[in-house]
Design a protein around this motif. Sequence first.
Motif, PDB file in Angstrom:
ATOM      1  N   PRO A  89       0.817  -1.221   0.000  1.00 31.99           N
ATOM      2  CA  PRO A  89       0.000   0.000   0.000  1.00 31.99           C
ATOM      3  C   PRO A  89       0.848   1.268   0.000  1.00 31.99           C
ATOM      4  CG  PRO A  89      -0.844  -1.582   1.584  1.00 31.99           C
ATOM      5  CD  PRO A  89       0.463  -2.128   1.099  1.00 31.99           C
ATOM      6  N   GLN A  90       1.936   1.241   0.760  1.00 32.50           N
ATOM      7  CA  GLN A  90       2.795   2.431   0.839  1.00 32.50           C
ATOM      8  C   GLN A  90       3.577   2.647  -0.469  1.00 32.50           C
ATOM      9  OE1 GLN A  90       5.079   2.425   4.452  1.00 32.50           O
ATOM     10  NE2 GLN A  90       6.542   3.917   3.648  1.00 32.50           N
ATOM     11  N   TRP A  91       4.176   1.573  -0.954  1.00 36.40           N
ATOM     12  CA  TRP A  91       4.989   1.684  -2.172  1.00 36.40           C
ATOM     13  C   TRP A  91       4.124   2.059  -3.380  1.00 36.40           C
ATOM     14  CZ3 TRP A  91       9.417   2.888  -3.859  1.00 36.40           C
ATOM     15  CH2 TRP A  91       9.882   2.487  -5.103  1.00 36.40           C
ATOM     16  N   SER A  92       2.934   1.498  -3.461  1.00 33.68           N
ATOM     17  CA  SER A  92       2.080   1.766  -4.620  1.00 33.68           C
ATOM     18  C   SER A  92       1.629   3.229  -4.640  1.00 33.68           C
ATOM     19  CB  SER A  92       0.858   0.842  -4.614  1.00 33.68           C
ATOM     20  OG  SER A  92       0.092   1.076  -3.451  1.00 33.68           O
ATOM     21  N   ARG A  93       1.644   3.881  -3.467  1.00 37.82           N
ATOM     22  CA  ARG A  93       1.250   5.300  -3.427  1.00 37.82           C
ATOM     23  C   ARG A  93       2.446   6.250  -3.550  1.00 37.82           C
ATOM     24  NH1 ARG A  93      -2.389   3.501   0.575  1.00 37.82           N
ATOM     25  NH2 ARG A  93      -0.997   4.289   2.180  1.00 37.82           N
ATOM     26  N   THR A  94       3.647   5.705  -3.581  1.00 45.42           N
ATOM     27  CA  THR A  94       4.824   6.563  -3.815  1.00 45.42           C
ATOM     28  C   THR A  94       4.668   7.166  -5.214  1.00 45.42           C
ATOM     29  OG1 THR A  94       6.142   5.057  -2.512  1.00 45.42           O
ATOM     30  CG2 THR A  94       7.366   6.558  -3.931  1.00 45.42           C
ATOM     31  N   PRO A  95       4.769   8.479  -5.354  1.00 45.71           N
ATOM     32  CA  PRO A  95       4.539   9.065  -6.685  1.00 45.71           C
ATOM     33  C   PRO A  95       5.423   8.435  -7.763  1.00 45.71           C
ATOM     34  CG  PRO A  95       4.731  10.780  -5.010  1.00 45.71           C
ATOM     35  CD  PRO A  95       5.067   9.488  -4.330  1.00 45.71           C
ATOM     36  N   ALA A  96       4.834   8.242  -8.918  1.00 46.36           N
ATOM     37  CA  ALA A  96       5.586   7.633 -10.031  1.00 46.36           C
ATOM     38  C   ALA A  96       6.867   8.419 -10.294  1.00 46.36           C
ATOM     39  CB  ALA A  96       4.709   7.591 -11.276  1.00 46.36           C
ATOM     40  N   ALA A  97       6.814   9.730 -10.161  1.00 46.60           N
ATOM     41  CA  ALA A  97       8.001  10.549 -10.443  1.00 46.60           C
ATOM     42  C   ALA A  97       9.169  10.131  -9.536  1.00 46.60           C
ATOM     43  CB  ALA A  97       7.677  12.026 -10.244  1.00 46.60           C
ATOM     44  N   GLU A  98       8.855   9.773  -8.302  1.00 44.06           N
ATOM     45  CA  GLU A  98       9.939   9.350  -7.379  1.00 44.06           C
ATOM     46  C   GLU A  98      10.501   7.995  -7.792  1.00 44.06           C
ATOM     47  OE1 GLU A  98       9.443   9.404  -3.070  1.00 44.06           O
ATOM     48  OE2 GLU A  98       8.192  11.190  -3.335  1.00 44.06           O
ATOM     49  N   ARG A  99       9.609   7.091  -8.163  1.00 46.04           N
ATOM     50  CA  ARG A  99      10.084   5.761  -8.584  1.00 46.04           C
ATOM     51  C   ARG A  99      10.935   5.887  -9.850  1.00 46.04           C
ATOM     52  NH1 ARG A  99       4.323   4.269  -7.790  1.00 46.04           N
ATOM     53  NH2 ARG A  99       4.261   3.910 -10.033  1.00 46.04           N
ATOM     54  N   VAL A 100      10.509   6.769 -10.748  1.00 47.21           N
ATOM     55  CA  VAL A 100      11.263   6.993 -11.990  1.00 47.21           C
ATOM     56  C   VAL A 100      12.651   7.548 -11.661  1.00 47.21           C
ATOM     57  CG1 VAL A 100      11.357   8.499 -14.035  1.00 47.21           C
ATOM     58  CG2 VAL A 100       9.266   7.236 -13.505  1.00 47.21           C
ATOM     59  N   ARG A 101      12.681   8.485 -10.728  1.00 49.36           N
ATOM     60  CA  ARG A 101      13.978   9.077 -10.365  1.00 49.36           C
ATOM     61  C   ARG A 101      14.917   7.995  -9.814  1.00 49.36           C
ATOM     62  NH1 ARG A 101      16.419   9.636  -6.380  1.00 49.36           N
ATOM     63  NH2 ARG A 101      14.692   9.356  -4.933  1.00 49.36           N
ATOM     64  N   MET A 102      14.373   7.096  -8.976  1.00 49.84           N
ATOM     65  CA  MET A 102      15.200   6.011  -8.424  1.00 49.84           C
ATOM     66  C   MET A 102      15.750   5.129  -9.550  1.00 49.84           C
ATOM     67  SD  MET A 102      12.859   4.745  -5.238  1.00 49.84           S
ATOM     68  CE  MET A 102      12.104   5.976  -4.182  1.00 49.84           C
ATOM     69  N   LEU A 103      14.908   4.904 -10.550  1.00 54.32           N
ATOM     70  CA  LEU A 103      15.327   4.015 -11.639  1.00 54.32           C
ATOM     71  C   LEU A 103      16.439   4.663 -12.479  1.00 54.32           C
ATOM     72  CD1 LEU A 103      14.947   1.331 -12.832  1.00 54.32           C
ATOM     73  CD2 LEU A 103      12.918   2.114 -14.025  1.00 54.32           C
ATOM     74  N   ILE A 104      16.303   5.937 -12.714  1.00 56.97           N
ATOM     75  CA  ILE A 104      17.353   6.654 -13.458  1.00 56.97           C
ATOM     76  C   ILE A 104      18.652   6.617 -12.643  1.00 56.97           C
ATOM     77  CG2 ILE A 104      18.061   8.961 -14.264  1.00 56.97           C
ATOM     78  CD1 ILE A 104      16.089   7.590 -16.135  1.00 56.97           C
ATOM     79  N   ASP A 105      18.496   6.694 -11.335  1.00 56.25           N
ATOM     80  CA  ASP A 105      19.669   6.604 -10.464  1.00 56.25           C
ATOM     81  C   ASP A 105      20.299   5.206 -10.528  1.00 56.25           C
ATOM     82  OD1 ASP A 105      20.360   8.938  -9.315  1.00 56.25           O
ATOM     83  OD2 ASP A 105      20.193   8.150  -7.263  1.00 56.25           O
ATOM     84  N   ALA A 106      19.459   4.192 -10.588  1.00 55.59           N
ATOM     85  CA  ALA A 106      19.978   2.816 -10.701  1.00 55.59           C
ATOM     86  C   ALA A 106      20.793   2.680 -11.987  1.00 55.59           C
ATOM     87  CB  ALA A 106      18.828   1.808 -10.676  1.00 55.59           C
ATOM     88  N   ALA A 107      20.293   3.281 -13.077  1.00 60.63           N
ATOM     89  CA  ALA A 107      21.031   3.225 -14.355  1.00 60.63           C
ATOM     90  C   ALA A 107      22.390   3.905 -14.200  1.00 60.63           C
ATOM     91  CB  ALA A 107      20.225   3.910 -15.459  1.00 60.63           C
ATOM     92  N   ARG A 108      22.373   5.049 -13.509  1.00 57.52           N
ATOM     93  CA  ARG A 108      23.624   5.793 -13.315  1.00 57.52           C
ATOM     94  C   ARG A 108      24.633   4.948 -12.520  1.00 57.52           C
ATOM     95  NH1 ARG A 108      25.365   8.258  -9.213  1.00 57.52           N
ATOM     96  NH2 ARG A 108      23.418   8.182  -8.052  1.00 57.52           N
ATOM     97  N   ILE A 109      24.152   4.259 -11.488  1.00 59.89           N
ATOM     98  CA  ILE A 109      25.060   3.450 -10.649  1.00 59.89           C
ATOM     99  C   ILE A 109      25.590   2.249 -11.445  1.00 59.89           C
ATOM    100  CG2 ILE A 109      25.198   2.072  -8.523  1.00 59.89           C
ATOM    101  CD1 ILE A 109      22.824   3.938  -7.520  1.00 59.89           C
ATOM    102  N   LEU A 110      24.712   1.638 -12.225  1.00 60.81           N
ATOM    103  CA  LEU A 110      25.159   0.506 -13.059  1.00 60.81           C
ATOM    104  C   LEU A 110      26.245   0.977 -14.038  1.00 60.81           C
ATOM    105  CD1 LEU A 110      21.855  -1.364 -14.015  1.00 60.81           C
ATOM    106  CD2 LEU A 110      23.780  -2.335 -12.746  1.00 60.81           C
ATOM    107  N   ARG A 111      26.030   2.179 -14.582  1.00 61.01           N
ATOM    108  CA  ARG A 111      27.015   2.722 -15.533  1.00 61.01           C
ATOM    109  C   ARG A 111      28.356   2.923 -14.826  1.00 61.01           C
ATOM    110  NH1 ARG A 111      23.634   6.654 -17.136  1.00 61.01           N
ATOM    111  NH2 ARG A 111      22.549   5.482 -18.746  1.00 61.01           N
ATOM    112  N   ARG A 112      28.276   3.452 -13.603  1.00 62.67           N
ATOM    113  CA  ARG A 112      29.514   3.690 -12.830  1.00 62.67           C
ATOM    114  C   ARG A 112      30.230   2.371 -12.536  1.00 62.67           C
ATOM    115  NH1 ARG A 112      27.761   5.296  -7.365  1.00 62.67           N
ATOM    116  NH2 ARG A 112      28.415   3.239  -6.692  1.00 62.67           N
TER     117      ARG A 112
END
Length: 518
Positions: A89-112
């Motif tokens: 319930p908590q995660w599903s209500r986290t704004p999509a924009a925040e989840r997207v930001r985390m994912l872009i960050d994951a890509a950045r870390i993988l690149r590093r």
Amino acid sequence: MENLPEFRNEGYTDFSQPAHRQAMEEALDAVRARFGREYRLRIGSEWISTDDKLESLNPSNAKEIVGIHHKATPELARRAVECASAFFPQWSRTPAAERVRMLIDAARILRRRKMEFDAWLAYEAGKTWPEAEADVSEAIDFCEYYAREMQRLACPQKVHQLAGEQDEMVYLPLGVGIVIPPWNFPLAILVGMTVASLVTGNTVILKPSSETPTIAAQFAEVLLEAGFPERSFTILTGSGSVVGDVLVEHPKTRFVSFTGSRDVGLRINELAAKPQKGQVWIKRVIAEMGGKDAIIVDGDSDLDRAVDGVVASAFGYQGQKCSACSRAIVDAKVYEPFLEKLAGKVKAISVGPSDDPRHYMGPVISESARKSILQYIETGKREGRLVAGGGPVPGDGYFIAPTVIADVEPTARIFQEEIFGPVLAVSKARDFDHALQLANDSEYGLTGAVFSLDDEHLGRAKEQFHVGNLYFNRKCTGAMVGAHPFGGFNMSGTDSKAGGPDYLLLFLQAKSIARKVG
Ligand code: NAP
């Protein structure tokens, strides 16, 4: 929402550059220094030790232990589902924009950490440098692509407006997802299925393959560093046959995203279909399974190009790709010259430890894979004519020579069954119609390719070659995120088209809302 630049595929490191080669050598040394480390289980914020351990080995040298992993029990599997369900319930209500930001960050870390991951893939999965690089690049692509896709799906969706109403449709996450990847793309496929589930707002239990759990453990670090909450995902290392059924059958499981063999996929599909006590939904199963992929070489084709395409598709990563070419179907007009050129190329392939960049082919994944592939080679020798390879290659790892067996009839086992190793069956076709008929003579339908200079033939293949991913005048492996949405027909799976615009919808449900106005 953040304004992201247009999606572009991640570039590959050019290992012919001395600086890059040196960086990769250093990454290999650094990763090797971490061999034999123990990895505990984590559910939420609790770290858990178990008595039963899993050792992942270096297939290039099976005496080396890459990682030691605490194995989950059925009880821990149930606990993981409960934890994921409580946090949904908590995660599903986290704004999509925040989840997207985390994912872009994951890509950045993988690149590093790209070369470090390349090195883990070389050691735990037996990938050569370029194959490892392609796997890690694809993982980054999935993060970048699905982040943008989520932005699109989080926007108001266009629906027809009735007079006197305000009509809208929004996408909602499903719930607890079980993600079960294979070992052969131990980063890319694992990442793709996991981040698709998370970015859409689902909580995840990821059960990695028992062959490649260390790569999964490294990726868990990436997700945490990118900001994904501890309770949003659990990496549940353990035997699929011990914890798989518990995860799939649990009444709080909402969907299963599986990639692996046909038999396991069908079993999951069957178990998931049966409602359990207390279950209030029909579980969704996304299952991508095996392949018996064919390349047609037409009478009128560029033969050298066809040979190169077949060699790359059949023997890249030792033929252990669902998209690998395991059947070459060649027009009688060019059959003998094709075979001659093919045999020459295949005999020149070098096989050896995958951390040594001189080798085009590394080991197969395990002792049991080696045994099964060698048995198929023996069967193949009875079913056709051995043209190249035909047995093991000496060494400390699970090495097999790239093998070509010609004159194979469609009834042969090596024509019909997925071998998942460096074994190519070559069959003669009377003409193009016969070639198409042979190519479609399979319960699978994943990838295929046609080498032809005849546009009418290519047009016919476009209509009649029944596969999810079809390629013309190029290899049948190496699908690129965004350009080649990937997934197969028939027993190859539910055609879920990973890396395409339909994919995230599989992890969402649409809600339609109509409000009377005036
Ligand atoms: P696999 O043996 O089917 O295993 C896949 C995953 O399923 C592993 O994590 C495995 O865990 C787990 N598993 C095993 N038994 C289970 C059960 N009863 N319930 C739930 N999960 C279970 O396949 P693989 O050998 O890893 O991978 C090779 C296969 O994957 C080939 O057939 C290949 O064609 C296919 N593949 C398909 C695609 C595609 O996109 N279509 C892509 C890549 C690979 P354990 O490791 O613990 O057994």
